[in-house]
Design an enzyme around this catalytic site. Sequence first.
Site, mmCIF file in Angstrom:
data_model
loop_
_atom_site.group_PDB
_atom_site.id
_atom_site.type_symbol
_atom_site.label_atom_id
_atom_site.label_comp_id
_atom_site.label_asym_id
_atom_site.label_seq_id
_atom_site.Cartn_x
_atom_site.Cartn_y
_atom_site.Cartn_z
ATOM 1 N N ASP A 9 4.666 0.558 -4.422
ATOM 2 C CA ASP A 9 5.574 0.736 -3.280
ATOM 3 C C ASP A 9 5.081 -0.138 -2.126
ATOM 4 O O ASP A 9 3.942 -0.019 -1.677
ATOM 5 C CB ASP A 9 5.578 2.219 -2.873
ATOM 6 C CG ASP A 9 6.627 2.515 -1.802
ATOM 7 O OD1 ASP A 9 7.243 3.596 -1.874
ATOM 8 O OD2 ASP A 9 6.822 1.696 -0.889
ATOM 9 N N MET A 10 5.952 -1.017 -1.668
ATOM 10 C CA MET A 10 5.572 -1.927 -0.586
ATOM 11 C C MET A 10 5.371 -1.159 0.716
ATOM 12 O O MET A 10 6.041 -0.164 0.975
ATOM 13 C CB MET A 10 6.658 -2.991 -0.388
ATOM 14 C CG MET A 10 6.983 -3.796 -1.635
ATOM 15 S SD MET A 10 5.559 -4.663 -2.321
ATOM 16 C CE MET A 10 5.308 -5.875 -1.033
ATOM 17 N N GLU A 104 10.190 -0.474 -4.524
ATOM 18 C CA GLU A 104 9.286 0.290 -5.386
ATOM 19 C C GLU A 104 9.768 0.312 -6.824
ATOM 20 O O GLU A 104 10.961 0.220 -7.090
ATOM 21 C CB GLU A 104 9.095 1.715 -4.865
ATOM 22 C CG GLU A 104 10.370 2.489 -4.769
ATOM 23 C CD GLU A 104 10.154 3.878 -4.199
ATOM 24 O OE1 GLU A 104 9.326 4.631 -4.736
ATOM 25 O OE2 GLU A 104 10.844 4.204 -3.225
HETATM 26 P P1 TTP Z 1 10.204 3.132 1.994
HETATM 27 O O1 TTP Z 1 9.344 2.663 0.864
HETATM 28 O O2 TTP Z 1 10.588 4.573 2.025
HETATM 29 O O3 TTP Z 1 9.500 2.833 3.378
HETATM 30 P P2 TTP Z 1 8.658 1.581 3.826
HETATM 31 O O4 TTP Z 1 8.390 0.633 2.710
HETATM 32 O O5 TTP Z 1 9.320 0.981 5.017
HETATM 33 O O6 TTP Z 1 7.306 2.234 4.330
HETATM 34 P P3 TTP Z 1 6.126 2.865 3.467
HETATM 35 O O7 TTP Z 1 4.928 2.046 3.777
HETATM 36 O O8 TTP Z 1 6.023 4.273 3.948
HETATM 37 O O9 TTP Z 1 6.534 2.768 2.028
HETATM 38 O O10 TTP Z 1 11.544 2.299 2.054
HETATM 39 C C1 TTP Z 1 11.602 0.929 1.732
HETATM 40 C C2 TTP Z 1 12.589 0.202 2.598
HETATM 41 O O11 TTP Z 1 13.873 0.785 2.472
HETATM 42 C C3 TTP Z 1 12.254 0.267 4.060
HETATM 43 O O12 TTP Z 1 11.398 -0.784 4.481
HETATM 44 C C4 TTP Z 1 13.580 0.212 4.724
HETATM 45 C C5 TTP Z 1 14.540 0.775 3.732
HETATM 46 N N1 TTP Z 1 14.935 2.139 4.154
HETATM 47 C C6 TTP Z 1 16.132 2.318 4.850
HETATM 48 O O13 TTP Z 1 16.873 1.350 5.055
HETATM 49 N N2 TTP Z 1 16.459 3.573 5.273
HETATM 50 C C7 TTP Z 1 15.655 4.670 5.068
HETATM 51 O O14 TTP Z 1 15.981 5.775 5.468
HETATM 52 C C8 TTP Z 1 14.414 4.466 4.349
HETATM 53 C C9 TTP Z 1 13.501 5.626 4.087
HETATM 54 C C10 TTP Z 1 14.121 3.202 3.921
HETATM 55 MG MG MG Z 2 7.698 1.314 0.874
#
Ligand code: TTP
Ligand code: MG
Length: 398
Positions: A9-10, A104
């Site tokens: 997961d990025m 992810e």
């Molecule tokens: P996530 O993997 O949930 O979040 P993230 O990568 O930004 O942060 P983390 O380090 O906690 O993993 O989501 C991946 C991408 O999806 C995120 O960068 C933006 C998008 N996204 C949305 O557009 N709306 C949302 O509600 C969420 C949770 C994510």
């Molecule tokens: Mg992420």
Amino acid sequence: MRRWIMHVDMDAFFASVEMRDHPEWKGKPVIVGGKTKRSVVATASYEARKYGVHSAMPISKAKKLCPDGIFIKPDMDKYREVSEDIHKIMYNYALEIEPISMDEAFMDISGMSKQFPTLNAIGNSIKKEIKKKLHLTASVGIAPNKFLAKIASDMNKPDGLTIIPYGREREMIANLPIRALWGVGDITEKKLIESGFRFISDIQKSSLEVVSKKLGNIGKHLYDLANGKDERPIQPYRAPKSIGDETTYAYDLYEKDDIDRKLIIHSDIVAQRLRRKNLSAHTITLRVRFESFRTLSRSITIKEGVNLTDDVHRLAKTLLGRVNINEKIRLLGVYASNLKPAVETFSLFDNKHEKLQKAAKIADEIRKKFGNYAIQRAIHLEEKERELKRIEKENLKW
Ligand code: TTP
Ligand code: MG
């Protein structure tokens, strides 16, 4: 042979891509989201999270919490491209991958012991490769199954690597709240807490009979997860089932011309995406959400697949004609499904269609070579200008 699943997961995906491409934003709170009153945060950099900013929070609230933050609009095309690059890297670690969102995916790495002496080695290797090729960090979880691997990747974010070994499955998740169990949403969570289950350990200490009695069908599933059991296999990537584009507008639409312009834009985006994937659609769906949140969709199925803007738009317009519009529109979306590989259908009798196909092909090639904004239908620009004027009028500018 033991089964091992890896979940990657990025970290702060959208924000990290933007920070990579704007080195001057490094170490700063970067918040990616829409720019209107109704927009929410898509994601925030870890620096911004320190201010309490998180996904799905209204932008207006994020602005209050973090007034000096760098607020930017998402560039979905860019993230989609990066996502594809990440998937390419993943195929170096597994024959099949199961992407679950843009940033992810799961991989079954059970057969990789010859290439990598330890689980640590494979985890570090994929992290390093992502960093070297894409200049981004990822968090990795490795565990006996999908549920645990996803939990693990989240345990040491950002830039983490966590392994849940056989024998420690129950212990390593015991302290997590029951919300961490797959399938536990607001309603089940409330039910569980009312029944005295707050942490995963509470379920572990109970018995299958008790949990099933309290929760019914979902009881067995939750009991298994809480005890670290999850047999689901990796479901490898398949061609998309549908491609769509929708927007919740910053203001509610009511003018006929305005609605039609939005329809053209959605149709154009969908058509471009179809062609990029070399697909054509046999079903087009229109989704409309009204001011009152009443939502409906209308579909049409055609024999000849479509992937040209004019065709998608014509069908979307036909569908719109079947909707009784007696209130303002909040959301419009156009979707293509029933997708098949595109075949060029040059008809001898339909010269106009052939010309349109050729024009689209040339435009696609130009975009491929010079980027998405190199050539676009004039309506995209016109709409952007209209939107700017509207914002100016409403004084919504930042
Ligand atoms: P996530 O993997 O949930 O979040 P993230 O990568 O930004 O942060 P983390 O380090 O906690 O993993 O989501 C991946 C991408 O999806 C995120 O960068 C933006 C998008 N996204 C949305 O557009 N709306 C949302 O509600 C969420 C949770 C994510
Ligand atoms: Mg992420």
